[in-house]
Scaffold this motif. Structure first.
Motif, mmCIF file in Angstrom:
data_model
loop_
_atom_site.group_PDB
_atom_site.id
_atom_site.type_symbol
_atom_site.label_atom_id
_atom_site.label_comp_id
_atom_site.label_asym_id
_atom_site.label_seq_id
_atom_site.Cartn_x
_atom_site.Cartn_y
_atom_site.Cartn_z
ATOM 1 N N LEU A 86 0.825 -1.204 0.000
ATOM 2 C CA LEU A 86 0.000 0.000 0.000
ATOM 3 C C LEU A 86 0.861 1.257 0.000
ATOM 4 C CD1 LEU A 86 -2.760 1.366 0.119
ATOM 5 C CD2 LEU A 86 -2.662 1.162 2.615
ATOM 6 N N VAL A 87 1.890 1.306 0.822
ATOM 7 C CA VAL A 87 2.755 2.490 0.862
ATOM 8 C C VAL A 87 3.428 2.701 -0.497
ATOM 9 C CG1 VAL A 87 4.878 3.451 1.860
ATOM 10 C CG2 VAL A 87 3.109 2.489 3.353
ATOM 11 N N ASP A 88 3.847 1.610 -1.134
ATOM 12 C CA ASP A 88 4.453 1.729 -2.464
ATOM 13 C C ASP A 88 3.454 2.287 -3.467
ATOM 14 O OD1 ASP A 88 6.577 0.930 -4.571
ATOM 15 O OD2 ASP A 88 4.763 -0.075 -5.283
ATOM 16 N N ARG A 89 2.207 1.814 -3.431
ATOM 17 C CA ARG A 89 1.184 2.308 -4.352
ATOM 18 C C ARG A 89 0.869 3.778 -4.091
ATOM 19 N NH1 ARG A 89 0.689 0.016 -8.838
ATOM 20 N NH2 ARG A 89 2.900 0.067 -8.371
ATOM 21 N N ILE A 90 0.849 4.173 -2.824
ATOM 22 C CA ILE A 90 0.589 5.580 -2.481
ATOM 23 C C ILE A 90 1.729 6.458 -2.977
ATOM 24 C CG2 ILE A 90 0.373 7.223 -0.563
ATOM 25 C CD1 ILE A 90 -1.052 4.961 1.002
ATOM 26 N N GLU A 91 2.963 6.028 -2.709
ATOM 27 C CA GLU A 91 4.126 6.817 -3.125
ATOM 28 C C GLU A 91 4.214 6.922 -4.648
ATOM 29 O OE1 GLU A 91 7.616 6.540 0.102
ATOM 30 O OE2 GLU A 91 7.296 4.681 -1.002
ATOM 31 N N SER A 92 3.754 5.894 -5.349
ATOM 32 C CA SER A 92 3.794 5.893 -6.815
ATOM 33 C C SER A 92 2.591 6.610 -7.419
ATOM 34 C CB SER A 92 3.823 4.446 -7.341
ATOM 35 O OG SER A 92 4.931 3.743 -6.838
ATOM 36 N N ASN A 93 1.694 7.120 -6.564
ATOM 37 C CA ASN A 93 0.463 7.771 -7.023
ATOM 38 C C ASN A 93 -0.307 6.833 -7.953
ATOM 39 O OD1 ASN A 93 -1.374 9.911 -7.116
ATOM 40 N ND2 ASN A 93 -0.482 10.737 -8.988
ATOM 41 N N ALA A 94 -0.386 5.580 -7.562
ATOM 42 C CA ALA A 94 -0.904 4.544 -8.447
ATOM 43 C C ALA A 94 -2.112 3.825 -7.888
ATOM 44 C CB ALA A 94 0.203 3.536 -8.751
ATOM 45 N N ILE A 95 -2.809 4.439 -6.930
ATOM 46 C CA ILE A 95 -4.016 3.821 -6.394
ATOM 47 C C ILE A 95 -5.022 4.913 -6.075
ATOM 48 C CG2 ILE A 95 -3.126 3.796 -4.004
ATOM 49 C CD1 ILE A 95 -4.661 1.109 -3.656
#
Length: 252
Positions: A86-95
């Motif tokens: 989830l943190v990776d998706r948030i940081e990637s602006n991908a969710i």
């Protein structure tokens, strides 16, 4: 924002008056609820949040709604994998809903002892005693009761199609990259692909679908005018399904 698995953000359900959450918010809420009981997840979450890239976030404060309990992680290992994903998706602006979920996490990091969960939990949360026990993730298929009687011979084909619909939707969230699939869905798809089959009355199936929509949880369905069958993400803890929904196991 590249991923957009749902258009329901900021919508108020006309029947319940409940504001729909994005999937990112629902996942964040489930992690924060679990972190209250699991020190290992709590410490890992703090590390991840402390080291998050600078991102655009929504403004706090936030209430952690108890209906996100249905996505409570199976165990510590599952919770940590979910947190990292989830943190990776948030940081990637991908969710979808990432900015608000990021704000929820950062707000918890700064105010963790004051975390308030709104509402009363409906079932007892599987606590940290589950530890790192490995459990196979299963997709639950909930079939309308009249269909189980009429089309028994075709159920296997329909169940296979509707379960793979979950993977198709999850790939949208992962930008088409199978290596970025949500952990529970990845474990199921690249594992045994086990299924749990349940039956339910039409009214219960409609209620379940509305709950999933309000929490923006990935699911797949076959419909005529109403749902025929629904496949729910393996991220949903099976104990919560059987406690919160009026569903009956189909013996196979």
């Amino acid at each position: 924002m590249r991923a957009n698995q749902s258009k329901i953000k900021e919508r108020i359900d006309k029947d319940t008056g409940v504001e729909a959450m994005s999937y990112a918010e629902t996942l964040a809420a489930s992690l924060l609820m679990y972190a209250k009981k699991d020190k290992e997840l709590s410490e890992r979450l703090k590390y991840l949040i402390k080291n998050m890239n600078e991102i655009e976030i929504a403004e706090p404060p936030f209430e952690i709604r108890n209906d996100a309990e249905i996505l409570m992680p199976y165990d510590t290992n599952s919770a940590i994998k979910r947190a990292e994903w989830l943190v990776d998706r948030i940081e990637s602006n991908a969710i979808a809903g990432g900015p608000k979920a990021g704000a929820m996490l950062k707000d918890w990091y700064s105010m963790e002892p004051q975390l308030i969960v709104v509402g009363v939990a409906k079932v007892t949360m599987p606590g940290p005693s589950l530890g790192r026990i490995k459990k196979n993730k299963r997709v639950s298929i909930i079939i309308r009761k009249d269909i189980t009687k009429k089309e028994e011979a075709r159920l296997a084909d329909k169940a296979a199609r509707v379960s793979l619909g979950i993977v198709s939707k999850a790939l949208v969230v992962a930008d088409g990259n199978a290596s970025q699939l949500e952990p529970e869905i990845s474990e199921w798809f690249f594992g045994e692909r086990e299924l749990n089959l349940y039956s339910a009355e039409k009214s219960e199936l409609i209620k379940i679908e509305k709950e999933l929509q309000n929490l923006d949880i990935i699911y797949s369905s076959l419909n005529d005018n109403d749902p025929i069958m629904i496949a729910v993400s393996p991220a949903i803890h099976n104990a919560y399904q059987t406690e919160l929904w009026d569903i009956k196991k189909i013996r196979t």
